[in-house]
Design an enzyme around this catalytic site. Structure first.
Site, short mmCIF file in Angstrom:
data_model
loop_
_atom_site.label_atom_id
_atom_site.label_comp_id
_atom_site.label_asym_id
_atom_site.label_seq_id
_atom_site.Cartn_x
_atom_site.Cartn_y
_atom_site.Cartn_z
N ASN A 62 0.86 -1.18 0.00
CA ASN A 62 0.00 0.00 0.00
C ASN A 62 0.91 1.24 0.00
O ASN A 62 1.59 1.49 0.99
CB ASN A 62 -0.88 -0.03 1.26
N VAL A 63 0.91 1.99 -1.09
CA VAL A 63 1.85 3.11 -1.18
C VAL A 63 1.55 4.23 -0.17
O VAL A 63 2.37 5.10 0.07
CB VAL A 63 1.93 3.72 -2.61
N ASN A 89 2.34 5.94 -10.29
CA ASN A 89 1.10 5.85 -11.06
C ASN A 89 -0.11 5.45 -10.19
O ASN A 89 -1.24 5.78 -10.54
CB ASN A 89 1.31 4.81 -12.18
N SER A 141 -3.05 14.57 -13.46
CA SER A 141 -4.35 14.49 -14.16
C SER A 141 -4.72 15.90 -14.61
O SER A 141 -4.30 16.88 -13.98
CB SER A 141 -5.42 13.97 -13.20
N TYR A 154 -9.30 14.63 -5.16
CA TYR A 154 -8.50 14.12 -6.28
C TYR A 154 -7.73 15.25 -6.96
O TYR A 154 -6.52 15.14 -7.22
CB TYR A 154 -9.43 13.42 -7.27
N ILE A 187 -9.13 8.52 -19.89
CA ILE A 187 -8.48 7.34 -20.48
C ILE A 187 -9.34 6.11 -20.14
O ILE A 187 -9.86 6.01 -19.02
CB ILE A 187 -7.05 7.15 -19.88
P1 NAP Z 1 -6.73 1.82 -12.23
O1 NAP Z 1 -7.07 1.01 -13.42
O2 NAP Z 1 -7.67 1.89 -11.09
O3 NAP Z 1 -5.28 1.35 -11.72
C1 NAP Z 1 -4.70 1.88 -10.56
C2 NAP Z 1 -3.90 0.80 -9.88
O4 NAP Z 1 -3.36 1.31 -8.65
C3 NAP Z 1 -4.78 -0.40 -9.48
O5 NAP Z 1 -4.10 -1.60 -9.68
C4 NAP Z 1 -5.02 -0.11 -8.01
O6 NAP Z 1 -5.43 -1.22 -7.26
C5 NAP Z 1 -3.65 0.39 -7.61
N1 NAP Z 1 -3.70 1.05 -6.31
C6 NAP Z 1 -4.74 1.73 -5.76
N2 NAP Z 1 -4.44 2.13 -4.53
C7 NAP Z 1 -3.17 1.70 -4.28
C8 NAP Z 1 -2.33 1.80 -3.16
N3 NAP Z 1 -2.71 2.40 -2.03
N4 NAP Z 1 -1.09 1.24 -3.22
C9 NAP Z 1 -0.68 0.59 -4.34
N5 NAP Z 1 -1.46 0.46 -5.43
C10 NAP Z 1 -2.69 1.01 -5.41
O7 NAP Z 1 -6.47 3.34 -12.64
P2 NAP Z 1 -5.89 4.00 -13.98
O8 NAP Z 1 -7.02 4.61 -14.66
O9 NAP Z 1 -4.97 3.06 -14.66
O10 NAP Z 1 -5.07 5.19 -13.30
C11 NAP Z 1 -3.65 5.19 -13.15
C12 NAP Z 1 -3.22 6.59 -12.76
O11 NAP Z 1 -3.62 7.51 -13.77
C13 NAP Z 1 -3.85 7.10 -11.47
O12 NAP Z 1 -2.93 7.85 -10.74
C14 NAP Z 1 -4.98 7.99 -11.96
O13 NAP Z 1 -5.33 8.97 -11.03
C15 NAP Z 1 -4.34 8.57 -13.20
N6 NAP Z 1 -5.31 9.09 -14.15
C16 NAP Z 1 -6.21 8.27 -14.76
C17 NAP Z 1 -7.11 8.80 -15.67
C18 NAP Z 1 -8.13 7.96 -16.37
O14 NAP Z 1 -8.96 8.53 -17.10
N7 NAP Z 1 -8.12 6.65 -16.24
C19 NAP Z 1 -7.11 10.17 -15.94
C20 NAP Z 1 -6.17 10.98 -15.30
C21 NAP Z 1 -5.26 10.43 -14.42
P3 NAP Z 1 -7.06 -1.44 -7.00
O15 NAP Z 1 -7.66 -1.64 -8.33
O16 NAP Z 1 -7.13 -2.61 -6.13
O17 NAP Z 1 -7.52 -0.17 -6.33
#
Ligand code: NAP
Length: 244
Positions: A62-63, A89, A141, A154, A187
């Site tokens: 857990n980061v 990330n 983001s 957020y 995304i």
């Molecule tokens: P995602 O599919 O939910 O992947 C995030 C990963 O981080 C998941 O494996 C998640 O595990 C893990 N995680 C969550 N809490 C954690 C913790 N405390 N310690 C370690 N790992 C943890 O999200 P994503 O869309 O790929 O997003 C990746 C990054 O891009 C994030 O920082 C997000 O804010 C950013 N972002 C995404 C978007 C978008 O549209 N998707 C837009 C802007 C920015 P769980 O699934 O078990 O929680």
């Protein structure tokens, strides 16, 4: 492009993080995934990445927990010998209007998204400084740039990531370590499944559609590679023009 480099990617078991791991591995980097998910879920990601023929290992962590992060970073350095690239990330959302947002939900998002990146950076700061080489890529983001209704927690965390990026970049620039941020728009990942069909949202994107994790991974590869050696403290949007 990343031969003989070692990359640590938090939240690397799915979505944008997994795509970054795959892209880095295809380009020759050894990969350490740091993710909160249990070993079974991490295992399928490991197998997918290992198809590129590089060293891959997953660490459950857990980061938001500084002691766990310190332990895992120590273990990664012992297992891989050194670390060249860090991608912060891992991220979560707990959306609500400020009026209804609990203090716990505000803190939880800051703890994972911002403090998690701080803890990871702190642990690889000295090893990268000593090596006089490093690439730190923080995932921000567009919310952190222009704010968003229902995302005070957020957006604050992602704006904080920009401050962390620029401070890290300034502290480490003379030591050969670059630090940049990527600010994705919408995304297609599990984080956005509930609104991927929202036509109004698509209209707010000049390109008219959501991006793919590959769009973010392509920029991450550039920022992790020697091709970006003179770029630091930068925030680059991957958003189809949304925050223009
Ligand atoms: P995602 O599919 O939910 O992947 C995030 C990963 O981080 C998941 O494996 C998640 O595990 C893990 N995680 C969550 N809490 C954690 C913790 N405390 N310690 C370690 N790992 C943890 O999200 P994503 O869309 O790929 O997003 C990746 C990054 O891009 C994030 O920082 C997000 O804010 C950013 N972002 C995404 C978007 C978008 O549209 N998707 C837009 C802007 C920015 P769980 O699934 O078990 O929680």
């Amino acid at each position: 492009m990343l031969r003989n480099k070692i990359a640590v990617v938090t939240g690397g078991s799915q979505g944008i993080g997994l795509e970054i791991c795959k892209k880095f591995a295809e380009n020759g980097a050894g990969i350490a995934i740091v993710d909160i998910n249990p070993p079974e879920k991490l295992e399928s990601a490991v197998q997918e990445i290992a198809q590129a023929g590089v060293q891959v290992k997953a660490y459950q962590c857990n980061v938001a927990d500084s002691a766990q992060v310190a332990e895992v970073c120590k273990q990664i350095l012992a297992d891989f010998g050194s670390v060249d690239i860090l991608v912060n990330n891992a991220g979560i959302t707990k959306d609500n209007l400020i009026l209804r947002m609990s203090e716990a939900d505000f803190d939880a998002v800051i703890d994972v998204n911002l403090k998690g990146a701080f803890y990871m950076t702190k642990n690889f700061y000295r090893p990268m400084m000593k090596k006089k080489y490093g690439k730190i890529i923080n995932i921000s983001s567009v919310s952190g740039i222009f704010g968003n209704i229902g995302q005070a927690n957020y957006a604050s965390s992602k704006a904080g990531i920009i401050g962390l990026t620029k401070s890290t970049a300034k502290e480490l620039a003379a030591k050969g370590v670059c630090c940049n941020a990527i600010a994705p728009g919408f995304i297609m990942t599990s984080m956005t499944t509930s609104f991927q069909d929202n036509e109004e949202l698509k209209k707010s994107i000049p390109m008219g559609h959501f991006g793919k994790p590959e769009d973010v991974a392509a920029l991450a590869l550039f920022l992790a590679s020697p091709q970006s050696d003179f770029i630091t403290g930068e925030v680059i949007r991957v958003d189809g023009g949304m925050a223009m």
